[in-house]
Write an enzyme that holds these catalytic residues in place. Sequence first.
Site, PDB file in Angstrom:
ATOM      1  N   LYS A  16      30.801  64.335  30.543  1.00 43.63           N
ATOM      2  CA  LYS A  16      31.980  63.913  29.783  1.00 43.63           C
ATOM      3  C   LYS A  16      31.732  62.520  29.223  1.00 43.63           C
ATOM      4  O   LYS A  16      31.455  61.586  29.970  1.00 43.63           O
ATOM      5  CB  LYS A  16      33.204  63.925  30.710  1.00 43.63           C
ATOM      6  CG  LYS A  16      34.493  63.448  30.045  1.00 43.63           C
ATOM      7  CD  LYS A  16      35.710  63.803  30.904  1.00 43.63           C
ATOM      8  CE  LYS A  16      36.993  63.216  30.330  1.00 43.63           C
ATOM      9  NZ  LYS A  16      38.181  63.575  31.107  1.00 43.63           N
ATOM     10  N   ASP A  19      48.963  63.685  34.114  1.00 43.02           N
ATOM     11  CA  ASP A  19      48.684  64.523  32.942  1.00 43.02           C
ATOM     12  C   ASP A  19      48.396  65.933  33.456  1.00 43.02           C
ATOM     13  O   ASP A  19      47.463  66.597  33.022  1.00 43.02           O
ATOM     14  CB  ASP A  19      47.476  63.954  32.187  1.00 43.02           C
ATOM     15  CG  ASP A  19      47.418  64.428  30.736  1.00 43.02           C
ATOM     16  OD1 ASP A  19      48.413  65.022  30.269  1.00 43.02           O
ATOM     17  OD2 ASP A  19      46.383  64.205  30.080  1.00 43.02           O
TER      18      ASP A  19
HETATM   19  P1  ADP Z   1      40.281  64.696  28.149  1.00 44.13           P
HETATM   20  O1  ADP Z   1      40.422  63.581  29.132  1.00 44.13           O
HETATM   21  O2  ADP Z   1      39.713  64.172  26.881  1.00 44.13           O
HETATM   22  O3  ADP Z   1      41.503  65.523  28.001  1.00 44.13           O
HETATM   23  P2  ADP Z   1      39.166  66.718  29.917  1.00 44.13           P
HETATM   24  O4  ADP Z   1      38.529  66.186  31.150  1.00 44.13           O
HETATM   25  O5  ADP Z   1      40.534  67.270  30.069  1.00 44.13           O
HETATM   26  O6  ADP Z   1      39.127  65.628  28.741  1.00 44.13           O
HETATM   27  O7  ADP Z   1      38.200  67.830  29.327  1.00 44.13           O
HETATM   28  C1  ADP Z   1      38.445  68.460  28.086  1.00 44.13           C
HETATM   29  C2  ADP Z   1      38.042  69.908  28.159  1.00 44.13           C
HETATM   30  O8  ADP Z   1      36.659  70.039  28.483  1.00 44.13           O
HETATM   31  C3  ADP Z   1      38.785  70.642  29.262  1.00 44.13           C
HETATM   32  O9  ADP Z   1      40.009  71.157  28.809  1.00 44.13           O
HETATM   33  C4  ADP Z   1      37.811  71.738  29.633  1.00 44.13           C
HETATM   34  O10 ADP Z   1      37.962  72.795  28.733  1.00 44.13           O
HETATM   35  C5  ADP Z   1      36.451  71.113  29.386  1.00 44.13           C
HETATM   36  N1  ADP Z   1      35.885  70.587  30.651  1.00 44.13           N
HETATM   37  C6  ADP Z   1      36.085  69.372  31.173  1.00 44.13           C
HETATM   38  N2  ADP Z   1      35.429  69.210  32.340  1.00 44.13           N
HETATM   39  C7  ADP Z   1      34.769  70.369  32.559  1.00 44.13           C
HETATM   40  C8  ADP Z   1      33.901  70.857  33.618  1.00 44.13           C
HETATM   41  N3  ADP Z   1      33.572  70.095  34.653  1.00 44.13           N
HETATM   42  N4  ADP Z   1      33.423  72.115  33.505  1.00 44.13           N
HETATM   43  C9  ADP Z   1      33.740  72.887  32.456  1.00 44.13           C
HETATM   44  N5  ADP Z   1      34.541  72.490  31.435  1.00 44.13           N
HETATM   45  C10 ADP Z   1      35.061  71.261  31.480  1.00 44.13           C
HETATM   46 MG    MG Z   2      42.363  66.686  29.450  1.00 49.71          MG
END
Ligand code: ADP
Ligand code: MG
Length: 455
Positions: free
Chosen positions: A121, A226
């Site tokens: 991320k 959130d």
């Molecule tokens: P933000 O803080 O920008 O909202 P998120 O952590 O919610 O970011 O991640 C955005 C999207 O990425 C999630 O809705 C999910 O679909 C995907 N995602 C995030 N982390 C993972 C993970 N560890 N494994 C698979 N998909 C992930």
């Molecule tokens: Mg998110």
Amino acid sequence: MKLDVDVLRYLSKDDFRVLTAVEMGMRNHEIVPSDLIGRIASLKHGGTYKVLKNLLKHKLVHHDSSKYDGFRLTYLGYDFLAIKTMVNRGVFTAVGRQIGVGKESDIFEVSNEDGTVMAMKLHRLGRMSFRAVKSKRDYLRHRSSFNWLYLSRLAALKEFAFMKALEEHGFPVPNAVDCNRHCVVMSLIQGYPLVQVKQLQNPETVFETIIGLVVRLAEHGLIHCDFNEFNIMIDDDEKVIMIDFPQMVSVSHRNAQMYFDRDIECIFKFFGKRFNLSFEECSDDIDDDESSRPSFSSITKTAGFLDKELAASGFTRKDEDDIQKFIEGDVEEDDVSDGEHDSELCQTNIKGFDSLHLDQEESTSRCNEEGQVVENLQSPEVGQRGDPESQNLSSNEGDENDDTELVKSLAKQRRRAMAAARKGHHKNSTSRNSYKDKGGKSSNNSKIQKQLASW
Ligand code: ADP
Ligand code: MG
């Protein structure tokens, strides 16, 4: 935002040295003067400007000559520095496709030498509508000195620290593998965000599990803030995994009750609408007020429960204060994101960089408290170090010594996390995370497994 890791393979040592010099200069310069970059980089045969031109061509730096001739890092440049550090640490060797676009992040698949696929991320604070950015900029200008890179690094560190701590307390979260700058590597969840799930075998059970998680978080002194269908993942066995932690607050926060109620309300609303749940039936055992919602006041809360674990990941109280100041600037803003990445705005730096401490270390995601760097950076011995990483650290030796224990423990944690990720998440070429994300913008960046190991 496109992340063309191909470019990475063609960048030379000098390129990275100069890129790192720009990052260091940004600790106390909005735009780093070209001659300062030259002095920090101290390339053996000169030629910093030629290297800068190459970095500019690849959009890793931005040129600004409005006041004087200088450069600043772009998010892409920052991405490359973080990715290179991760590769050097052996966390991963390849970057694959983009699997998610969050409000303020991009998520990619990465894989390591033995084929374990993980999620990376990249935090991108500042990716929001112009109005929101403008008001944040005003907000920040009146307080202390921040920039988006610093805030994104803090968000990543906070996320990493919370994920680790929650995991240690048995919460269903991804396994936190490593963190550097604005980048967090974690295990890949084989599942889907709840928002994409149209049917469940046992909606009541899933609902109760999720509400139970909000309550248990509060018992541990935390509120997610959130907690909604975008940040709850669910797998084929209807196992729930929660994600996205940078905005979490303590139950002692002055708005704790409101945040808690809002998290609960989101879940009730979503399950009511999507799965036609009627709450009188399924919330009997968690209910303790007349509206059938769990009530914040009747939960026995233990604030500070996770403090030790958070500190162990290098996340300090000051880090928390800084990120809260930013998040709370958000409270009055109703529009969250237009989903577009406005590179100019995202890369806007706020004047005055005293508190900007971008992470340089190879071995720790923790940063130095103060950016007392310019003099040090300009001192002649700085340029004589062979390696840009050690050069960076030359200004921070005190902190480095202080952090020896932390560095050791982080390295240990990382080894453990990687072993755990290896066990649970072996390469799965038919990864089910090929969904569109909430913004519907999941990029089809199908750069297949760029091998980066050749650095
Ligand atoms: P933000 O803080 O920008 O909202 P998120 O952590 O919610 O970011 O991640 C955005 C999207 O990425 C999630 O809705 C999910 O679909 C995907 N995602 C995030 N982390 C993972 C993970 N560890 N494994 C698979 N998909 C992930
Ligand atoms: Mg998110």
